[in-house]
Design a protein around this motif. Structure first.
Motif, PDB file in Angstrom:
ATOM      1  N   VAL A  97      41.300  31.787  36.948  1.00 31.19           N
ATOM      2  CA  VAL A  97      41.969  32.492  35.854  1.00 31.19           C
ATOM      3  C   VAL A  97      40.949  33.300  35.057  1.00 31.19           C
ATOM      4  O   VAL A  97      41.202  34.453  34.688  1.00 31.19           O
ATOM      5  CB  VAL A  97      42.770  31.512  34.960  1.00 31.19           C
ATOM      6  CG1 VAL A  97      43.310  32.216  33.731  1.00 31.19           C
ATOM      7  CG2 VAL A  97      43.921  30.898  35.764  1.00 31.19           C
ATOM      8  N   ALA A  98      39.780  32.727  34.836  1.00 25.67           N
ATOM      9  CA  ALA A  98      38.732  33.463  34.116  1.00 25.67           C
ATOM     10  C   ALA A  98      38.314  34.698  34.915  1.00 25.67           C
ATOM     11  O   ALA A  98      38.140  35.786  34.344  1.00 25.67           O
ATOM     12  CB  ALA A  98      37.528  32.556  33.870  1.00 25.67           C
ATOM     13  N   ALA A 101      41.023  37.312  34.600  1.00 24.53           N
ATOM     14  CA  ALA A 101      40.968  37.966  33.286  1.00 24.53           C
ATOM     15  C   ALA A 101      39.868  39.022  33.281  1.00 24.53           C
ATOM     16  O   ALA A 101      40.069  40.143  32.795  1.00 24.53           O
ATOM     17  CB  ALA A 101      40.731  36.936  32.196  1.00 24.53           C
ATOM     18  N   HIS A 102      38.742  38.670  33.856  1.00 22.67           N
ATOM     19  CA  HIS A 102      37.613  39.610  33.926  1.00 22.67           C
ATOM     20  C   HIS A 102      37.963  40.827  34.778  1.00 22.67           C
ATOM     21  O   HIS A 102      37.597  41.962  34.449  1.00 22.67           O
ATOM     22  CB  HIS A 102      36.381  38.907  34.495  1.00 22.67           C
ATOM     23  CG  HIS A 102      35.196  39.797  34.612  1.00 22.67           C
ATOM     24  ND1 HIS A 102      34.908  40.469  35.775  1.00 22.67           N
ATOM     25  CD2 HIS A 102      34.238  40.147  33.713  1.00 22.67           C
ATOM     26  CE1 HIS A 102      33.825  41.195  35.605  1.00 22.67           C
ATOM     27  NE2 HIS A 102      33.392  41.010  34.355  1.00 22.67           N
ATOM     28  N   GLY A 104      40.977  41.999  35.351  1.00 22.39           N
ATOM     29  CA  GLY A 104      42.196  42.671  34.907  1.00 22.39           C
ATOM     30  C   GLY A 104      43.443  42.252  35.662  1.00 22.39           C
ATOM     31  O   GLY A 104      44.454  42.950  35.625  1.00 22.39           O
ATOM     32  N   ASN A 105      43.406  41.101  36.353  1.00 21.67           N
ATOM     33  CA  ASN A 105      44.561  40.606  37.129  1.00 21.67           C
ATOM     34  C   ASN A 105      45.199  39.382  36.484  1.00 21.67           C
ATOM     35  O   ASN A 105      45.855  38.602  37.169  1.00 21.67           O
ATOM     36  CB  ASN A 105      44.126  40.219  38.545  1.00 21.67           C
ATOM     37  CG  ASN A 105      43.556  41.365  39.318  1.00 21.67           C
ATOM     38  OD1 ASN A 105      43.867  42.509  39.044  1.00 21.67           O
ATOM     39  ND2 ASN A 105      42.701  41.060  40.277  1.00 21.67           N
ATOM     40  N   ILE A 106      45.028  39.218  35.200  1.00 24.05           N
ATOM     41  CA  ILE A 106      45.469  37.972  34.556  1.00 24.05           C
ATOM     42  C   ILE A 106      46.976  37.746  34.678  1.00 24.05           C
ATOM     43  O   ILE A 106      47.415  36.620  34.890  1.00 24.05           O
ATOM     44  CB  ILE A 106      45.006  37.914  33.078  1.00 24.05           C
ATOM     45  CG1 ILE A 106      45.211  36.522  32.504  1.00 24.05           C
ATOM     46  CG2 ILE A 106      45.702  38.966  32.244  1.00 24.05           C
ATOM     47  CD1 ILE A 106      44.283  35.491  33.056  1.00 24.05           C
ATOM     48  N   GLU A 107      47.780  38.799  34.570  1.00 22.81           N
ATOM     49  CA  GLU A 107      49.248  38.640  34.635  1.00 22.81           C
ATOM     50  C   GLU A 107      49.667  38.052  35.983  1.00 22.81           C
ATOM     51  O   GLU A 107      50.442  37.107  36.042  1.00 22.81           O
ATOM     52  CB  GLU A 107      49.946  39.988  34.417  1.00 22.81           C
ATOM     53  CG  GLU A 107      49.613  40.661  33.104  1.00 22.81           C
ATOM     54  CD  GLU A 107      50.186  39.948  31.906  1.00 22.81           C
ATOM     55  OE1 GLU A 107      51.279  39.358  32.020  1.00 22.81           O
ATOM     56  OE2 GLU A 107      49.528  39.978  30.850  1.00 22.81           O
ATOM     57  N   GLU A 109      47.792  36.412  38.158  1.00 25.24           N
ATOM     58  CA  GLU A 109      47.230  35.068  38.341  1.00 25.24           C
ATOM     59  C   GLU A 109      48.041  34.029  37.588  1.00 25.24           C
ATOM     60  O   GLU A 109      48.339  32.945  38.101  1.00 25.24           O
ATOM     61  CB  GLU A 109      45.773  35.043  37.884  1.00 25.24           C
ATOM     62  CG  GLU A 109      45.019  33.822  38.316  1.00 25.24           C
ATOM     63  CD  GLU A 109      44.758  33.766  39.814  1.00 25.24           C
ATOM     64  OE1 GLU A 109      44.818  32.646  40.360  1.00 25.24           O
ATOM     65  OE2 GLU A 109      44.492  34.805  40.433  1.00 25.24           O
ATOM     66  N   LEU A 110      48.430  34.350  36.364  1.00 28.25           N
ATOM     67  CA  LEU A 110      49.241  33.413  35.572  1.00 28.25           C
ATOM     68  C   LEU A 110      50.626  33.238  36.184  1.00 28.25           C
ATOM     69  O   LEU A 110      51.181  32.140  36.158  1.00 28.25           O
ATOM     70  CB  LEU A 110      49.322  33.876  34.121  1.00 28.25           C
ATOM     71  CG  LEU A 110      48.022  33.773  33.331  1.00 28.25           C
ATOM     72  CD1 LEU A 110      48.207  34.337  31.920  1.00 28.25           C
ATOM     73  CD2 LEU A 110      47.505  32.349  33.288  1.00 28.25           C
TER      74      LEU A 110
END
Length: 122
Positions: A97-98, A101-102, A104-107, A109-110
């Protein structure tokens, strides 16, 4: 003694190997799984112990051991699997997840994490 198996509880191991163990349905953005080697070692060791415990339960069933004894051992395996799942979740949150986030794929991944948790949690 017959112990019924619950249906639709997990993806069969053969399905995982066909998918290479990483890329699963809906995993549209595969990333390298570079995890903490110590965490990975701990998880593998725990899974090996669980595997041995399962073999022991299988032996108990084949020896027609008392049902409550078998159920107690199954409960112990469930607890051990839950502890492994927590280690994997912790590793996922701190690494994958970190990284997402780094990158720019956080959405995405979550979203994948939520789908996995929906299957995992009762």
């Amino acid at each position: 003694m017959n112990i019924p198996l619950e249906e639709n509880q997990a993806i069969p191991p053969s399905s995982l190997s066909e998918q290479g163990g990483q890329e699963q349905e809906g995993h549209s953005h595969p990333h390298s799984h570079v995890h903490n080697p110590e965490s990975q070692r701990q998880i593998i060791n725990r899974l090996s112990r669980i595997e041995g415990h399962i073999r022991g339960i299988k032996t108990m069933v084949s020896e027609d051991r008392h049902c409550p004894e078998v159920l107690i051992q199954i409960a112990a395996v469930r607890g051990a699997l839950d502890r492994v799942a927590r280690l994997i979740l912790d590793e996922h949150l701190t690494a994958c997840v970190a990284r997402a986030a780094h990158d720019g794929n956080i959405e995405a991944e979550l979203s994948e994490l939520k789908a996995a948790l929906d299957r995992f949690l009762p």
